[in-house]
Design a protein around this motif. Structure first.
Motif, short mmCIF file in Angstrom:
data_model
loop_
_atom_site.label_atom_id
_atom_site.label_comp_id
_atom_site.label_asym_id
_atom_site.label_seq_id
_atom_site.Cartn_x
_atom_site.Cartn_y
_atom_site.Cartn_z
N GLY A 65 -8.52 5.05 0.69
CA GLY A 65 -8.42 3.72 0.11
C GLY A 65 -9.78 3.17 -0.31
N ALA A 69 -3.57 3.47 1.42
CA ALA A 69 -4.01 3.03 2.75
C ALA A 69 -4.72 4.19 3.44
CB ALA A 69 -2.81 2.59 3.58
N ALA A 106 0.87 -1.18 0.00
CA ALA A 106 0.00 0.00 0.00
C ALA A 106 0.90 1.23 0.00
CB ALA A 106 -0.90 0.01 1.24
N ALA A 122 -9.47 -2.46 -0.35
CA ALA A 122 -8.21 -2.21 0.36
C ALA A 122 -8.43 -2.21 1.86
CB ALA A 122 -7.61 -0.89 -0.09
#
Length: 551
Positions: free
Chosen positions: A255, A251, A231, A259
């Motif tokens: 996201g 992240a 990420a 994710a």
């Protein structure tokens, strides 16, 4: 020679090639001396804009940018952009003229030392003509070593003083820098190795520091060995996304839902050149069961959850990850982790299209607009993202691998992104780039589009125009306030851009947007595309923050 000539000569020997700013009584002699020495001067319409351009130049070139302003009001105009550059940790030198020494009755008098402290920049004061070289060297040295802006304040009478020709060759600040790669403590590597060895679901979070250090190859090797998901932070958006099947994107707050679901399974987070601020780790909610291993050149960092990492390595990103890879190999550590067919299939699914785009006559769904931009603009075009509600769409939905510069979170100042983009293009040798900005943000520095036209800088400004302050509009609605108060009618910006000497179009349909983008790609030049977007779509981050929706 005059002190201003010695100052100019020292700037040239520091590697100064481009200077952004506005001329006044207290810096005009210095600027003339630079021009005679072949330095390119970019005259802007506002000193703060010039600093924003120097900021973008420095972030792209990887060395201190230079901005200039005259005494008093000229220097005062630098305030907002100076704080932005400091928050972004951008090395800059601001050559600021000053009124004559001791003359506090001068119309343009300003205590520039106190002002510099207030706007978060270093300060070097030229008090004698014979200190010209030393002052320049010190300003650049501080910019390099402290990674922040530094004001070199030069009184006009001191600049006019005589300086003897130096006996010794000028020593640039770079010759004083001795910065070998910071190697990791072997004991910390052993502790990090133990954490990874005991883990089953590893996530690597790569930030701007990892990208700057060129740690990509080492990160990919670590990812392969540990079965990790990769990420990135917002400042490293899309980095390495074309190099691995297990790239999960951003992240945190920006996201995707996939994710977020996958990252919550992590039992070990390895952060490389990433501060792990509250946006990246959602105040700790994103990685509820994970232990943290953090690699950074800073002495120590407190994460966005208010805690310190379980294992902190103060080291160069490349050197530390290389040593961690070596230690794991010696212990024959190899983890399957997230590297399964099931995870890969989930990651191969593109970000889901909405069930239906909002169809409002004369306005485009912002999600559709971003998809068109990402498809039609080649990957070699760099992207600069601003701030505000409209930027959230691009932050999440731009998926093509390209160089991305984001100003999100840098003091929260709107209007900076087009300035950064202009500096980026100059530093990049004139390679075209585009910026995605809101209407209020763009209009804040509209005059600098004329600067782009005057110098032929091939910048495409995509204005996501909802005719208002988008963030305040949606926040007002969520808080029970009157959102109509945040609306500001906007003239058609396409014709305005043409009047200023560039290209321009106002688009209200996907087909019109596609056509306007094609025209820029065929013949890049300063261009504004005014994309009229609907206000009926709330971005995913705002839906999460304001309504707790998991999307």
């Amino acid at each position: 020679m005059k002190a201003y000539e010695a100052l100019a000569e020292a700037f040239v020997k520091e590697g100064t090639s481009d200077v952004f700013g506005m001329m006044g009584d207290a810096n005009m002699h210095w600027m003339n001396a630079l021009a005679r020495r072949g330095v390119r001067l970019y005259e802007v319409r506002h000193e703060g804009s010039g600093l924003g351009m120097a900021d973008g130049w420095a972030r792209t070139a990887g060395r201190p940018g230079v901005v200039t302003a005259t005494s008093g009001p000229g220097t005062a105009q630098l305030a907002t952009s100076m704080i932005v550059a400091n928050r972004a940790r951008t090395p800059l030198v601001a050559f600021c003229g000053e009124t004559a020494s001791g003359d506090e009755s001068a119309v343009q008098y300003l205590d520039q030392r106190r002002f510099a402290a207030a706007i978060e920049c270093g300060f070097v004061h030229l008090t004698r003509p014979d200190q010209a070289e030393e002052a320049v060297q010190r300003a650049f040295y501080l910019a390099w070593t402290e990674s922040r802006p530094v004001m070199l304040s030069a009184p006009i009478d001191v600049q006019q003083g005589e300086v003897e020709d130096p006996d010794d060759e000028y020593v640039p600040s770079t010759a004083l820098l001795d910065r070998p790669r910071l190697l990791p403590d072997p004991a910390r590597i052993a502790a990090a190795c133990a954490i990874v060895r005991e883990s089953k679901r590893v996530v690597i979070v790569a930030g701007r520091g990892a990208r700057k250090a060129g740690a990509g190859a080492e990160l990919l090797a670590l990812q392969e060995r540990t079965g990790a998901l990769l990420a990135t932070t917002l400042q490293a958006k899309n980095w390495l996304c074309d190099r691995t099947e297990y790239h999960v994107g951003l992240a945190g707050l920006f996201g995707s839902k996939v994710a977020t679901e996958l990252l919550q399974e992590a039992d070990c987070v390895i952060a490389v050149g990433a501060s792990l601020n509250s946006y990246t780790i959602e105040h700790g909610y994103l990685f509820p069961e994970a232990r943290y291993l953090q690699i950074d050149v800073a002495p120590h960092l407190v994460m966005g959850n208010g805690s310190a990492a379980d294992c902190y390595l103060q080291a160069d990103a490349t050197a530390a990850v290389r040593e961690l890879n070596r230690a794991l190999a010696e212990q024959s550590v190899r983890i399957e982790g997230f590297h399964t067919d099931a995870v890969r299939q989930r990651l191969e699914e593109p970000l889901r299209e909405p069930a239906a785009y909002v169809d409002e006559p004369g306005r485009i769904d912002p999600r559709r607009a971003i998809r068109i931009l990402d498809t039609e603009l080649p990957g070699e075009l760099g992207l600069v993202l601003g701030s505000g509600h409209q930027v959230d769409f691009g932050t999440m939905l731009f998926q093509r691998s390209r160089q991305v510069l984001s100003n999100y979170g840098m003091f929260g100042a709107i209007g900076q992104a087009p300035l950064l983009a202009l500096g980026q293009i100059v530093a990049d040798g004139g390679r075209p780039a585009f910026v995605v900005e809101g209407d209020a943000s763009f209009l804040m520095h509209l005059s600098e589009f004329e600067t782009a036209c005057r110098y032929g800088i091939p910048l495409l400004v995509v204005v996501m125009n909802d005719e208002g302050l988008g963030a305040e509009y949606h926040k007002s609605a969520a808080k029970g306030l009157d959102p109509e108060l945040a609306l500001i009618p906007t003239p058609e910006l396409g014709p305005v851009a043409k009047a200023l000497g560039g290209g321009g179009a106002t688009v209200r349909t996907p087909a019109e947007l596609t056509a306007a983008l094609g025209e820029f790609v065929r013949a890049p030049r300063p261009t504004v595309i005014d994309v009229r977007i609907t206000r009926e779509v709330l971005s995913v981050p705002y839906r999460r923050l304001m309504y707790g929706e998991d999307v």
